[in-house]
Scaffold this motif. Structure first.
Motif: not given
Length: 262
Positions: A4-26
């Protein structure tokens, strides 16, 4: 590390790539934010924030200008902080793994964007056809592809490479650990220098000095060097104020002379 920890850390890393495209400049990609999230996942928020803040100072001047590629600080900071927390070490391990990861993942991002050029041709064609649903589909398809790629790579490194990472860190000789500790202390200064190279102006130097002295001497007695620096900064500010007053006075006198001539 648990699954579960590996999955959550993978999600954090992946979400950083969506900033600016999907999530705006957050600012999700900033190391101090990913450090907090990784610390929350691994149960050590305080240490995660401290390591993330060190990486933030190091990378705060790393700015992509024009066609210059910016380092992938989102993935680098996430993996670097996770490695440091898992191995029980400090910012030196985060730098040891975070910096190479940031460079490698930036090259990967360049290849990924090149691969998406074909999808952009499809989107252009759909725009000409006024088929905006298909344009949205292309946009979300590319986003999901980016998310899955970064999630998969980070998950593999964290879950299956955990023992290898610990072996590398524990196997480092004492002289290398000492060198990395020195680098961890110097690189934040380099980050500030890069940032100041972009934003610093001559008129801001005395204010920088006045802000630096309290930060450098908190908890310590002021030395003669610090007192002299404060005196120089104050004298510099007074000189600039008087210079501005002289400039305004000269401008006002010139304006009056012009009125008399009229």
């Amino acid at each position: 590390m648990s699954l579960l920890q590996a999955i959550l850390i993978g999600c954090v890393a992946a979400l950083t790539q969506l900033e600016g495209g999907w999530l705006g400049e957050c600012k999700l990609r900033e190391p101090i934010v990913t450090g907090f999230l990784v610390g929350l996942i691994l149960g050590d928020v305080k240490q995660g924030l401290m390591i993330g803040a060190t990486l933030q100072l190091m990378w705060m001047g790393a700015t992509g200008i024009g066609p210059t590629a910016q380092l992938d600080i989102g993935t680098g900071g996430t993996i670097g902080t996770a490695v440091a927390l898992l191995t029980g070490t400090g910012a030196e391990s985060a730098i040891l793994f975070g910096v190479p990861v940031a460079v490698i993942m930036q090259f990967l991002n360049t290849l990924l964007l090149s691969a998406y050029s074909g999808a952009m041709l499809v989107a252009d064609r759909k725009i000409d056809e006024l088929n905006f649903k298909s344009v949205n589909a292309v946009h979300y398809l590319c986003g999901f592809g980016t998310f899955l790629l970064y999630f998969g790579l980070t998950f593999i490194v964290m879950y299956f490479g955990n023992n290898m990472i610990e072996g590398i860190v524990n196997g480092l000789p004492a002289w290398m650990n000492a060198g990395l500790t020195g680098v961890a202390a110097i690189l934040p200064c380099l980050g500030f220098a890069l940032l100041l190279n972009i934003i610093m102006e001559k008129n801001l130097v005395p204010y920088f000095i006045l802000g630096f002295i309290p930060a450098a001497y908190v908890g310590f007695d002021l030395t003669m060097v610090a007192i002299a620096a404060i005196a120089v900064a104050v004298a510099w500010i007074i000189f600039m104020l008087r210079q501005n007053e002289g400039t305004r006075a000269a401008a006002a006198a010139s304006s009056v002379e012009d009125e008399w001539e009229d």
